[in-house]
Design an enzyme around this catalytic site. Structure first.
Site, PDB file in Angstrom:
ATOM      1  N   HIS A  49       0.851  -1.191   0.000  1.00  0.00           N
ATOM      2  CA  HIS A  49       0.000   0.000   0.000  1.00  0.00           C
ATOM      3  C   HIS A  49       0.889   1.244   0.000  1.00  0.00           C
ATOM      4  CE1 HIS A  49      -2.784   3.005   1.810  1.00  0.00           C
ATOM      5  NE2 HIS A  49      -3.708   2.299   1.190  1.00  0.00           N
ATOM      6  N   SER A 296      -7.930   5.729  -0.233  1.00  0.00           N
ATOM      7  CA  SER A 296      -8.688   4.519   0.084  1.00  0.00           C
ATOM      8  C   SER A 296      -8.234   3.347  -0.784  1.00  0.00           C
ATOM      9  CB  SER A 296     -10.182   4.785  -0.149  1.00  0.00           C
ATOM     10  OG  SER A 296     -10.911   3.581  -0.226  1.00  0.00           O
ATOM     11  N   LYS A 297      -8.022   2.197  -0.157  1.00  0.00           N
ATOM     12  CA  LYS A 297      -7.684   0.980  -0.911  1.00  0.00           C
ATOM     13  C   LYS A 297      -8.807   0.614  -1.869  1.00  0.00           C
ATOM     14  CE  LYS A 297      -4.874  -1.120   2.774  1.00  0.00           C
ATOM     15  NZ  LYS A 297      -4.728  -2.291   3.659  1.00  0.00           N
ATOM     16  N   ARG A 298     -10.026   0.931  -1.483  1.00  0.00           N
ATOM     17  CA  ARG A 298     -11.192   0.525  -2.276  1.00  0.00           C
ATOM     18  C   ARG A 298     -11.457   1.488  -3.423  1.00  0.00           C
ATOM     19  NH1 ARG A 298     -16.466   1.810  -1.617  1.00  0.00           N
ATOM     20  NH2 ARG A 298     -16.028   2.798   0.378  1.00  0.00           N
TER      21      ARG A 298
END
Length: 551
Positions: A49, A296-298
């Site tokens: 990430h 955001s990862k999403r």
């Protein structure tokens, strides 16, 4: 034998070492005064990430600035969420972006250093040794509560508007006896080992965060889990033991861990360890419809570091941009030291944002253009072909079919005092340079609005007969001007502007005709250089194709 000693033997009968064994096995590091020992400890539960890369950069530059040590430790205690290849993805990602690792995991398989193993699942005996010592001292005990029982406790607390957790009157097995524990174990009941917290929520914990400053919080009174039922520790306990034995001086991590600091400080003190200094890194933010929010990862593709590799951002460009996010004074330093390595920057944790600095991809593009413009053509060739080999093998084949030709293409308007700043990432190069490769070239015969088809044909026909690839820029343009006056165009722009009704246009307009014939575009680097690299045969062929198409 006291009940505490009997309890320790009952719960961990196979542990025969003492903490002193490990204290001697991992002696203090021999480092200069002021050197900081820092680490990142990611979990292999997903891709690398952006936040992890950012934290790694902050830790790496902290170690570099103090002649210290930066190491990696893998926290793989959550086996249910671990993914295949997770360690490789994280470490390879750090290596790709130039985050050099002094010790710990230096690749997906290789560990290096004297304080290992650097994977928590391989350190179970170490953790259990320290837990056994806490049991002997009365600071830890077995808990046999089932998930259903813990859920009932939570529901009762919520119904009575009480703080949730396993503490005080809700800590069912806090005072369990040896006999009671033995009977439950004989029945085959599973257990975890919990801390017997000596804390009180009425007391305060005060610590100096190296990034955020003074922080005051309630003392921990929760009997949180130290060892899970499989004998593997929780993050809290592993952190305390590992960072003590590895002699970590500064724990620099995401600010989601601030709420856990009272637990960690309490653990360090109970274990008899000197706590490290804590610094909590605010999350990277981005603008979304004018408002700042966490990446955001999403929602955000740039949350995955692989995004930057796939897009072809040079790793050093990404790191330099992240340095501007990390340190408020880095941009001023970079302006004063345009050619220095970011590693020469004297990093100060106090210059970090306490609320979350803004990551702006538009700014990254600008940083990237400026940095790539400084690279020589040979350097660009190496980086571009390495990227294409991984992400665009067809393009790689084209680039490497004739390396010297490709390097000549890349040198156009580059190996000069003021290079163009057209390219920000390698994924743009295939389209940008397509007219230089016959396999990619798509001609266009759409002439400028002020040029008639007949004038375009007449100019190209005349130019074809006089072009020489030996011409320098001045000679090259002089021939265009000479043809211009024979077909009603001004040789100089100022002549045309002084009396526009007397001319069809000027020589610059005709050079646009030639540019379109050669490249299919109206805006390119220096056309004379482009034609010299393409070669006379290819240029004449493209001019003839244009003339024929205009017919």
């Amino acid at each position: 034998m006291s009940d505490n000693l009997k309890m320790a033997e009952l719960l961990l009968p196979n542990i025969d070492k003492t903490p002193d064994y490990y204290e001697n096995l991992y002696p203090a590091r021999n480092l200069p005064e002021g050197a900081r020992v820092v680490r990142i400890a990611p979990s292999p539960t997903g891709y690398l990430h952006l936040g992890t890369l950012f934290a790694a950069l902050v830790n790496r530059i902290t170690a570099t600035s103090t002649k210290g040590v930066f190491f990696t430790r893998i926290e793989d205690t959550d086996k249910k969420r671990e993914i295949t290849g997770g360690i490789e993805d994280i470490i390879d990602g750090l290596n790709r972006f130039g985050i050099s690792i002094d010790e710990g995991f230096v690749s997906g398989e290789e560990q290096r250093g004297d304080y290992g193993p650097y994977k928590q699942s391989e350190r179970a005996e170490i953790y259990q040794t320290y837990v056994k010592e806490l049991i002997k001292q009365g600071f830890a005990y077995p808990c046999f509560c089932t998930a259903e029982e813990l859920e009932q406790v939570r529901n009762k607390q919520e119904a009575n508007k009480l703080r949730t957790g396993y503490y005080g009157e809700f800590a069912k097995h806090r005072n369990i006896t040896f006999e009671e524990a033995k009977a439950l174990i004989d029945e085959g009941k599973t257990f975890v080992v919990r801390l017997k917290s000596p804390g009180s929520e009425e007391n305060k914990v005060i610590f100096e965060d190296t990034i955020k400053g003074k922080i005051e919080m309630p003392e921990n009174d929760e009997d949180f889990v130290l060892l899970k039922s499989d004998g593997i520790p929780t993050y809290h306990f592993a952190h305390a033991v590992d960072d003590h034995l590895m002699h970590t001086t500064h724990v620099l991590r995401g600010d989601e861990w601030i709420s856990s600091v009272p637990k960690h400080i309490q653990l360090f003190k109970i274990l008899g360890f000197k706590p490290p200094k804590f610094g909590h890194i605010s999350p990277i933010m981005k603008l979304d419809n004018g408002a700042k929010r966490k990446i955001s990862k999403r929602k955000d593709p740039e949350a995955a570091v692989h995004f930057f590799a796939e897009q072809g951002y040079d790793s050093e460009c990404v790191i330099n941009d992240l340095m501007t996010v990390a340190a408020s004074d880095f941009e001023d330093w970079r302006r004063a030291n345009p050619d220095a390595s970011y590693k020469d920057f004297k990093f100060n944790l106090k210059k970090m944002s306490v609320s979350g600095a803004l990551f702006d991809e538009v700014k990254l593009l600008d940083v990237s253009k400026n940095m790539l413009a400084k690279l020589k053509s040979n350097e660009v060739y190496e980086k571009l072909t390495a990227w294409a080999l991984e992400f665009d093998k067809d393009f790689y084949g084209i680039l490497t079919a004739n390396p010297e030709y490709t390097k000549s293409v890349l040198a156009i308007d580059r190996d000069v005092p003021k290079p163009r700043k057209d390219i920000a990432r390698f994924s743009e190069c295939k389209e940008y340079f397509s007219y230089m490769f016959s396999e990619l070239f798509v001609p266009s015969y759409e002439m400028p609005e002020n040029i008639t088809t007949e004038d375009a044909k007449e100019f190209l026909t005349a130019y074809k007969s006089v072009y020489s690839e030996c011409d320098d820029r001045q000679e090259w343009f002089e021939k265009i001007k000479q043809i211009a006056v024979t077909i009603g165009f001004a040789a100089e722009t100022k002549e045309y502007k002084a009396n526009p009704d007397a001319y069809k246009g000027h020589a610059g307009d005709l050079s646009s005709v030639l540019r379109i014939a050669i490249t299919g575009r109206r805006n390119t680097p220096d056309l004379c250089s482009i034609m010299q690299v393409l070669g006379k045969d290819e240029c004449i062929k493209r001019i003839e194709n244009t003339i024929n198409s205009l017919k």
